[in-house]
Write a protein that holds these residues in place. Structure first.
Motif, mmCIF file in Angstrom:
data_model
loop_
_atom_site.group_PDB
_atom_site.id
_atom_site.type_symbol
_atom_site.label_atom_id
_atom_site.label_comp_id
_atom_site.label_asym_id
_atom_site.label_seq_id
_atom_site.Cartn_x
_atom_site.Cartn_y
_atom_site.Cartn_z
ATOM 1 N N LYS A 129 0.068 85.694 35.391
ATOM 2 C CA LYS A 129 -0.948 86.625 35.890
ATOM 3 C C LYS A 129 -1.857 85.992 36.927
ATOM 4 N N ASP A 133 7.576 90.778 37.463
ATOM 5 C CA ASP A 133 7.465 89.347 37.745
ATOM 6 C C ASP A 133 6.055 88.783 37.587
ATOM 7 N N LYS A 155 10.805 97.406 34.085
ATOM 8 C CA LYS A 155 11.683 96.324 34.547
ATOM 9 C C LYS A 155 12.180 96.665 35.937
ATOM 10 N N ASN A 198 2.589 89.195 28.167
ATOM 11 C CA ASN A 198 3.169 87.845 28.230
ATOM 12 C C ASN A 198 3.962 87.593 29.519
ATOM 13 N N LYS A 199 3.272 87.799 30.648
ATOM 14 C CA LYS A 199 3.836 87.494 31.964
ATOM 15 C C LYS A 199 2.821 86.652 32.736
#
Length: 270
Positions: A51, A24, A21, A48-49
């Motif tokens: 891409k 983004d 962390k 699950n971001k």
């Protein structure tokens, strides 16, 4: 026959990634020579971001048979213009966020990008390429992440997390395993080398017969056993008792394939 391809442990890698962390964006690195086999869809789904997918080694792929995908950026680190295109692609993704943050008074917004890919896929070369080699700076090891997740500065806005290569959770078929071996994702020390070489031989003979025969100076159709004997004769691979040294021939052939010496190739060719 099913083969044990010794896949890596993805679960622990996912746990470590989820500790990173801020985060983004993901840059997914795949090999243009086999888009299907070099993806790690389950890893991307777990993170699950948003891409961006970049297919490296575009200079090595058989573009005549390649089905281009608008959602994939095809890149060669030998093409300097591709660096600017990648940076622009990243900025385009953050365009609206940058406008919003600047309206709130944040003049230099910063974004953190995770680069992921299979082992030996070309991830480090891409990172060096994006950061323009000389400007690469390790900023720090962020708290809460492993020391191997290094933060690298592109410019005042963009930072990359460099992570170790992560193997797919499961290799779905022997064919995928053979292809990943040919791409050097799976090291030859842990593969059934003769089976891999035989599959590669058959693939090239089916799809790149002319280039293959020209490279090895073959003037007639050979089966795999005859081909190995041809290599032994041509390159003087013999044991001490003057028998064919099959192991040296297999090793020699595999290294040629790994280094893409014979011709441009598309392992997804139908």
């Amino acid at each position: 026959m099913d083969i044990n391809w010794f896949p890596g442990h993805m679960a622990s890698a996912i746990r470590k990634i989820k500790e990173i962390k801020p985060l983004d964006l993901i840059i997914e690195v795949i090999d243009a020579r086999s888009i299907k086999s070099s993806r790690n869809d389950s890893l991307i789904a777990e993170i699950n971001k948003p891409k961006i997918t970049i297919a490296v080694k575009n200079d090595l792929v058989d573009e005549k048979t390649l089905k281009k995908d608008d959602n994939i950026f095809f890149c060669s680190t030998k093409n300097k213009n591709d660096r600017k295109k990648i940076i622009n692609l990243i900025y385009k993704h953050f365009e609206q966020k940058i406008k919003t943050l600047k309206q709130k008074g944040l003049l230099i917004p910063q974004f953190y990008i995770l680069v992921v890919g299979l082992p030996n896929i070309g991830k480090s070369s891409l990172i060096n390429f994006i950061t323009d080699y000389t400007t690469k700076t390790i900023v720090q090891n962020k708290a809460g992440t492993t020391k191997k997740n290094q933060l690298i500065k592109i410019n005042e806005n963009l930072f990359l997390y460099d992570t170790p290569g992560i193997m797919v959770k499961k290799i779905e078929s022997d064919t995928q395993g053979y292809i990943l071996s040919a791409l050097n994702v799976i090291k030859k020390e842990v593969i059934p080398l003769e089976k891999v070489c035989e599959w590669i031989f058959n693939f090239y003979n089916l799809n790149y017969h002319i280039q293959f025969n020209e490279y090895f100076k073959i003037d007639k159709k050979n089966n795999f056993e005859d081909f190995i004997k041809h290599l032994c004769t041509k390159y003087n691979f013999y044991t001490n008792n003057s028998s064919y040294d099959k192991n040296r021939a297999l090793d020699f052939f595999f290294n040629l394939i790994k280094d893409n010496k014979i011709c441009k190739v598309n392992y997804d060719k139908e």
